[in-house]
Every structure is written in structure tokens, then in C-alpha cells.
Design an enzyme around this catalytic site. Sequence first.
Site, PDB file in Angstrom:
ATOM      1  N   ARG A 146      -7.402  -2.036 -27.938  1.00  0.00           N
ATOM      2  CA  ARG A 146      -8.507  -2.944 -28.245  1.00  0.00           C
ATOM      3  C   ARG A 146      -8.198  -4.312 -27.653  1.00  0.00           C
ATOM      4  O   ARG A 146      -7.643  -5.174 -28.326  1.00  0.00           O
ATOM      5  CB  ARG A 146      -8.679  -3.089 -29.751  1.00  0.00           C
ATOM      6  CG  ARG A 146      -8.950  -1.788 -30.457  1.00  0.00           C
ATOM      7  CD  ARG A 146      -8.976  -2.036 -31.951  1.00  0.00           C
ATOM      8  NE  ARG A 146      -9.016  -0.767 -32.681  1.00  0.00           N
ATOM      9  CZ  ARG A 146      -8.846  -0.671 -33.993  1.00  0.00           C
ATOM     10  NH1 ARG A 146      -8.635  -1.766 -34.707  1.00  0.00           N
ATOM     11  NH2 ARG A 146      -8.880   0.495 -34.586  1.00  0.00           N
TER      12      ARG A 146
ATOM     13  N   ARG B 102       0.805 -11.887 -25.649  1.00  0.00           N
ATOM     14  CA  ARG B 102       0.488 -13.311 -25.490  1.00  0.00           C
ATOM     15  C   ARG B 102       1.509 -14.191 -26.215  1.00  0.00           C
ATOM     16  O   ARG B 102       1.804 -15.313 -25.761  1.00  0.00           O
ATOM     17  CB  ARG B 102      -0.935 -13.586 -25.971  1.00  0.00           C
ATOM     18  CG  ARG B 102      -1.979 -12.974 -25.031  1.00  0.00           C
ATOM     19  CD  ARG B 102      -3.339 -12.827 -25.665  1.00  0.00           C
ATOM     20  NE  ARG B 102      -3.851 -14.115 -26.108  1.00  0.00           N
ATOM     21  CZ  ARG B 102      -4.936 -14.269 -26.880  1.00  0.00           C
ATOM     22  NH1 ARG B 102      -5.613 -13.192 -27.268  1.00  0.00           N
ATOM     23  NH2 ARG B 102      -5.330 -15.459 -27.235  1.00  0.00           N
TER      24      ARG B 102
ATOM     25  N   ASP C 183      -8.509  -8.074 -26.593  1.00  0.00           N
ATOM     26  CA  ASP C 183      -9.167  -9.210 -27.252  1.00  0.00           C
ATOM     27  C   ASP C 183     -10.235  -9.849 -26.363  1.00  0.00           C
ATOM     28  O   ASP C 183     -10.294  -9.585 -25.161  1.00  0.00           O
ATOM     29  CB  ASP C 183      -8.122 -10.284 -27.573  1.00  0.00           C
ATOM     30  CG  ASP C 183      -7.380  -9.965 -28.860  1.00  0.00           C
ATOM     31  OD1 ASP C 183      -7.900  -9.194 -29.679  1.00  0.00           O
ATOM     32  OD2 ASP C 183      -6.268 -10.502 -29.029  1.00  0.00           O
TER      33      ASP C 183
END
Lengths: 262, 262
Positions: free
Chosen positions: A66, A214, A68
Site C-alpha cells: 500500500r 522513508r 502512501d
Amino acid sequence: MSEATLEHGAGELPPRRNVKLVVAYNGAAYHGWQRQVGGVDTIQQRLEEALVRVVRHPVIVLGAGRTDAGVHAAGQVANFYTTNLAIPLAGLVAATNSRLPRDIVIRSAEGVPESFHAARSAVGKTYRYRIYVAPVRPVELHRLVYHYWRPLDAERMSQAAAALVGEHDFRGFASSADQRDNTVRRIDTCQVAEAGGEIHVTIRGDGFLYQMVRNIVGTLIEIGRGHWPVERIDKVFASGNRSDAGPTAPPDGLTLLCVHYE
Amino acid sequence: MSEATLEHGAGELPPRRNVKLVVAYNGAAYHGWQRQVGGVDTIQQRLEEALVRVVRHPVIVLGAGRTDAGVHAAGQVANFYTTNLAIPLAGLVAATNSRLPRDIVIRSAEGVPESFHAARSAVGKTYRYRIYVAPVRPVELHRLVYHYWRPLDAERMSQAAAALVGEHDFRGFASSADQRDNTVRRIDTCQVAEAGGEIHVTIRGDGFLYQMVRNIVGTLIEIGRGHWPVERIDKVFASGNRSDAGPTAPPDGLTLLCVHYE
């Protein structure tokens, strides 16, 4: 006895096929992969809407990851079931692509066994993060890279990246929004390379916690600019504390390069 | 006699400076360079709004070329006059860039003579057009290139490009919306180069009619795909008829690379 019962025995399902898709997209205009309530524009929704118009029945597309809002993909993988056996897969790809927005494309489709599940069958993923290092922001790469205006020491980042490889508890690199109990993951490779004014961080692992890539990149940047020592990685592992890791790098620079299967 | 008259003689203007800007932008999100009525988002308007907040007086920014909606710039040139002599130009660039959207950036600023006019002082411009040639559309280059899915013969396009060089009446390559009487222009260079899956058309001339670069590229593509002979360029020159040239190539692939001055 109705005709339908004659055709399919009681409780027997109509024949269907499981189709694996490799999908690329520029995530800049979307609120991420996953379909959401409230009319928010997502990749999954756009794919399902385009596929419905081709196969002519409701479709649920299951994605491997999934991504972002703002995150891109070169090789996202998804699968869906269809009872429409009339359309050759090459035709399905062409017809669906012509119904998709220009920033989403199906790269390929193949028939896979009934049991294939894009997320659960995956054994790993590879992400790449692009950092553009220069005083002036690169407008032509708007929302494709993270612009960092201070110098970064790629050698230090590379040393720190090596410390990430292996099986570790990545709790300290996960967003606090991640509710999973098991935070142990295996990183197979994490490479830092300079590429024409950019620094690319390419990371392959068996799975990633929420915002883990990230947060790793944000930590490598703090090390690369000299704010933290290379050994900071070990400190985050030891404490398991999110506040010991760097800030979450923006989504723009991140691309899901590929999903790995057995 | 008022104080103002004591400070400046009758009819004397306050001192001002003329500032030349080199500006880069990703035009995907904008309705072109030129400020328009009706709240349409343009590059000129965004620049003026940001500059006003820095120099603290109304500003009109004069651009060298009015790029169309979706067209990009690496080196657009503009100039504006300011009576604010207190801010060093490096500080003006940094302060304005921090107030601009991330897809617009001032690359440099310099003081120029009072008579400098970004458009009227220009002696030429260079544009580059990017054609991405592949069966699958390149989502990561969405709105940065023109995706062309059929093969193109760069050698044929290069031969046709050579026929454009020199002084010609480009009436047939101009949009019918162009109302200028003089349609003679000089093309200094027009090069077709293959670059990693792309074909780049780079064209320098003393001036360009409305949509002239995109109509030239559209014509070169028709020649490159084999629909027209290389000599089609001469036919368009001879007839001066827009319908003899190719379709207008989309704005996405076009970038104003630089503006030339004496």
C-alpha cells in the site's frame, strides 16, 4: 431444475482465472494505492474502475504494497479474479491501459494459480529513494525526487546503510502509527549510489513496516549531512525508539521498484 | 513647496533598478506563462505575487517568451523594475524562491541597464522537445515528455530538420491563431538526437511564431514514422499552408531551454 443448476452443480462456482498485474504509476496526483471512502482519488480505485469496464463485472484488485500518497511505483504487483475468460490477457492490458489515466499503466499481465496473492505470496520488495542534492531545486523533477540543498556525504551514508543489512528489530524505524506486533524484518541489501547530482538509496528486504523506508532515508540524511555519526543506526536498533531515528523523508523521492516472489 | 518636491525635482522619478531573472519551471500545473484575467494560475502571476512580497511594491514581470499551458522552461528570461534598492540580488532570489511554489524557481538575478527588455532585447531562443518512443507509456515522465508508441526513424527526422535551417517564411508552420504579418524567421540549428529511448529535437532561432516549434515537431514525427517523405518540409515552405504541416505536438514535451542576448 433451472438451467443455471444444470450448468453448474449445486454450490459449484463458475470458472474464473487469477490474473497477476505489474503496474507502474506516478503517485504525485494520488492519495496512495489503497481505495478509501469519501471519493479520494487512489491508484487501486482507478485500476478497479478501468478493469470493470473491460471485464464487465465487479473487480477487487489486491496490491502487494500500500504505497502512501505521493509515492511512485515502477513495478507494483497486484492480482484480481475474473470470470471473463474470453479476453486474451494482451488485449486486457491494452484495453485497460486505454481507460486508465496517463500516469498509471499496466506493464504486463499473466495468469497465475488460484492461490497466488500479490501481498501474501510476496517474499520481498525493492524500493529506491532519489535525493537531488543541489542549491537550486530541480523543477523538472518536481514531485519525483526529494530536493536537499545541503551537501551530503554519500560515503558516510553508504557505511550506515551497510549496518541496516540483516535481520533486525526495526521498531525504531517504524511510524508510531504502525500497530504490528512483530517488528523484526530482514534487509537483504541497502545501497547508496551517486548518480548525476542525485543520491539513490536502493533497499531490498523481506518486508517493510509503515514508513520504514522513508524513516531509514531520513536517518541516512542526518548521517550524510554530518549531524549524527555512522553508528547512529546501532543506537536506533538498541533503543527501538522512533525519536532516535531521523525525520520521515517526504514521499516524492520514493518508488516501489519491484516485488519479489519465489 | 512640499517635501516631496524638495527631494525629487519636478517630474523626476525615484531611482530604480532593472533586474534580469533566469527562471525555470515545470509547466504541467499552469495555464502558461502569461497572466490572465479570471483567476487562472500562470507562471507570471506567481512570480509577480512572490516578488511583491519581497520588494514591497507592485511589480510587473516582462517575460521573453509566452510559453503555452503545459510547456516547461529551464531558462526563461524575464525582467522587472524595482525602486527597492536595499535588498542584495542574492537575497532577493532566496527570499522570492522561498515564496514561490516548488515547481517554479528563479535560477539567477542580475542588474541590467534601464533599456534591457527581456522580449525586445532577445536575439534568439532555444527550445528542446522530448519524444519518448516505447510501447508502454513512461508514467515517471508524465507531462514531461510526449509518449509516442510507434517506431520513429531519427535519421529521416534529422534530414528533414536540416531543411528547416536558414531564413524561411514559416507561415505554414504557424498556428492559424498567429496574426503577425511578418512570418519570416531564421532557424540557426535544428538537431535531432537519440537519447536513451527518447528522441530530442533541439531548435534555435531568432524568433518563433505561435506554436511553430510544436508544429515543426508534429511534422518531423509524420516524416519519422514514414507517413511523409523528407521533402515534405519544402512543400510546407512552398505552399505556406498550415494544412500541409503535421499536427501540433502536445505541450508536455516542450521546454524553453534558453533565451539569447547580444
